[in-house]
Design a protein around this motif. Structure first.
Motif, PDB file in Angstrom:
ATOM      1  N   THR A 110       1.081  -4.223   8.759  1.00  0.00           N
ATOM      2  CA  THR A 110       1.045  -4.590   7.341  1.00  0.00           C
ATOM      3  C   THR A 110      -0.296  -4.225   6.719  1.00  0.00           C
ATOM      4  O   THR A 110      -0.346  -3.643   5.628  1.00  0.00           O
ATOM      5  CB  THR A 110       1.343  -6.092   7.161  1.00  0.00           C
ATOM      6  N   ILE A 113      -0.566  -0.270   6.440  1.00  0.00           N
ATOM      7  CA  ILE A 113       0.282   0.318   5.399  1.00  0.00           C
ATOM      8  C   ILE A 113      -0.199  -0.092   4.008  1.00  0.00           C
ATOM      9  O   ILE A 113      -0.116   0.697   3.061  1.00  0.00           O
ATOM     10  CB  ILE A 113       1.766  -0.041   5.619  1.00  0.00           C
ATOM     11  N   SER A 114      -0.755  -1.294   3.875  1.00  0.00           N
ATOM     12  CA  SER A 114      -1.261  -1.705   2.559  1.00  0.00           C
ATOM     13  C   SER A 114      -2.418  -0.818   2.110  1.00  0.00           C
ATOM     14  O   SER A 114      -2.624  -0.628   0.915  1.00  0.00           O
ATOM     15  CB  SER A 114      -1.677  -3.176   2.564  1.00  0.00           C
ATOM     16  N   LYS A 119       0.063  -0.626  -3.349  1.00  0.00           N
ATOM     17  CA  LYS A 119       0.986  -1.012  -4.422  1.00  0.00           C
ATOM     18  C   LYS A 119       0.629  -0.325  -5.728  1.00  0.00           C
ATOM     19  O   LYS A 119       1.509  -0.033  -6.536  1.00  0.00           O
ATOM     20  CB  LYS A 119       0.984  -2.532  -4.610  1.00  0.00           C
ATOM     21  N   ASN A 123       4.105   1.835  -4.434  1.00  0.00           N
ATOM     22  CA  ASN A 123       4.733   1.657  -3.128  1.00  0.00           C
ATOM     23  C   ASN A 123       5.146   0.209  -2.912  1.00  0.00           C
ATOM     24  O   ASN A 123       4.481  -0.709  -3.369  1.00  0.00           O
ATOM     25  CB  ASN A 123       3.759   2.068  -2.016  1.00  0.00           C
ATOM     26  N   LEU A 125       5.270  -2.425  -0.194  1.00  0.00           N
ATOM     27  CA  LEU A 125       4.786  -2.759   1.147  1.00  0.00           C
ATOM     28  C   LEU A 125       5.920  -3.298   1.998  1.00  0.00           C
ATOM     29  O   LEU A 125       6.061  -2.932   3.172  1.00  0.00           O
ATOM     30  CB  LEU A 125       3.637  -3.770   1.056  1.00  0.00           C
ATOM     31  N   GLN A 126       6.772  -4.148   1.421  1.00  0.00           N
ATOM     32  CA  GLN A 126       7.886  -4.732   2.159  1.00  0.00           C
ATOM     33  C   GLN A 126       8.846  -3.649   2.668  1.00  0.00           C
ATOM     34  O   GLN A 126       9.257  -3.676   3.822  1.00  0.00           O
ATOM     35  CB  GLN A 126       8.631  -5.734   1.297  1.00  0.00           C
ATOM     36  N   TYR A 128       8.187  -0.465   3.217  1.00  0.00           N
ATOM     37  CA  TYR A 128       7.491   0.296   4.251  1.00  0.00           C
ATOM     38  C   TYR A 128       7.512  -0.418   5.594  1.00  0.00           C
ATOM     39  O   TYR A 128       7.943   0.137   6.604  1.00  0.00           O
ATOM     40  CB  TYR A 128       6.034   0.526   3.828  1.00  0.00           C
TER      41      TYR A 128
END
Length: 185
Positions: A110, A113-114, A119, A123, A125-126, A128
């Motif tokens: 998490t 990817i963040s 965001k 994007n 995040l959830q 992904y």
């Protein structure tokens, strides 16, 4: 203009061939005819835009322009996204970015990817992390990526999912490109 794109339009003619012209592109004052040598034409030939790998810049992970001297980098001035000579070089840059994010202290999926897909860029995040969790079994909040960051099959599964998410359902990932990228880190 990327080498891949140039090769895509070049075809030796015996003098008897009639090659359909798709359009014209001006490069440094020269006019180049874009010849259709295959059944699939580039998606954005008429605009000359090459901001995504779908347009032949070999950047399946939509890596933004930076001062990194990526292997195979051939980004044109003024572009927002990197361009690479070969697709595997775009995957390689994505893998290196993920490893760099991890080394900077972002040790869960998490967190990584963040940073990679913020965001602010639109994007989710959830989306992904759930997709990567489904593809790999990694718990995005609790699993420390230490055990995965240098594992070829896991990182290749992550990159495969990320490319498909970035480029859309019709994007075809070639596993050989991702393997070659991993082998060249």
């Amino acid at each position: 203009m990327s080498r891949r794109r140039n090769r895509q339009y070049q075809k030796k003619s015996s003098g008897n061939d009639i090659l359909p012209v798709l359009g014209f592109i001006s490069v440094s004052g020269l006019i180049l005819a874009a010849i259709n040598t295959s059944s699939a034409a580039p998606t954005n030939l008429t605009t000359g835009s090459i901001d995504t790998s779908n347009d032949g810049v070999n950047n399946p992970l939509n890596i933004r322009v930076s001062n990194n001297a990526w292997q195979g980098k051939n980004t044109l001035p003024g572009k927002s996204f990197e361009s690479f000579e070969k697709m595997w070089q775009g995957y390689r840059a994505g893998l290196i970015n993920l490893q760099s994010i991890f080394k900077a202290g972002h040790t869960t999926l998490t967190d990584m990817i963040s940073v990679y897909a913020p965001k602010d860029d639109g994007n989710s995040l959830q989306t992904y992390v759930q997709g990567i969790e489904n593809a790999t079994g990694i718990d995005p909040l609790n699993d420390d990526m230490t055990q995965y960051i240098n594992d070829g099959p896991t990182m290749q599964a992550i990159i495969t999912y990320m490319a498909q998410l970035e480029q859309g359902a019709n994007f075809k990932v070639n596993p050989a490109d991702i393997q070659l990228a991993w082998n060249n880190i």
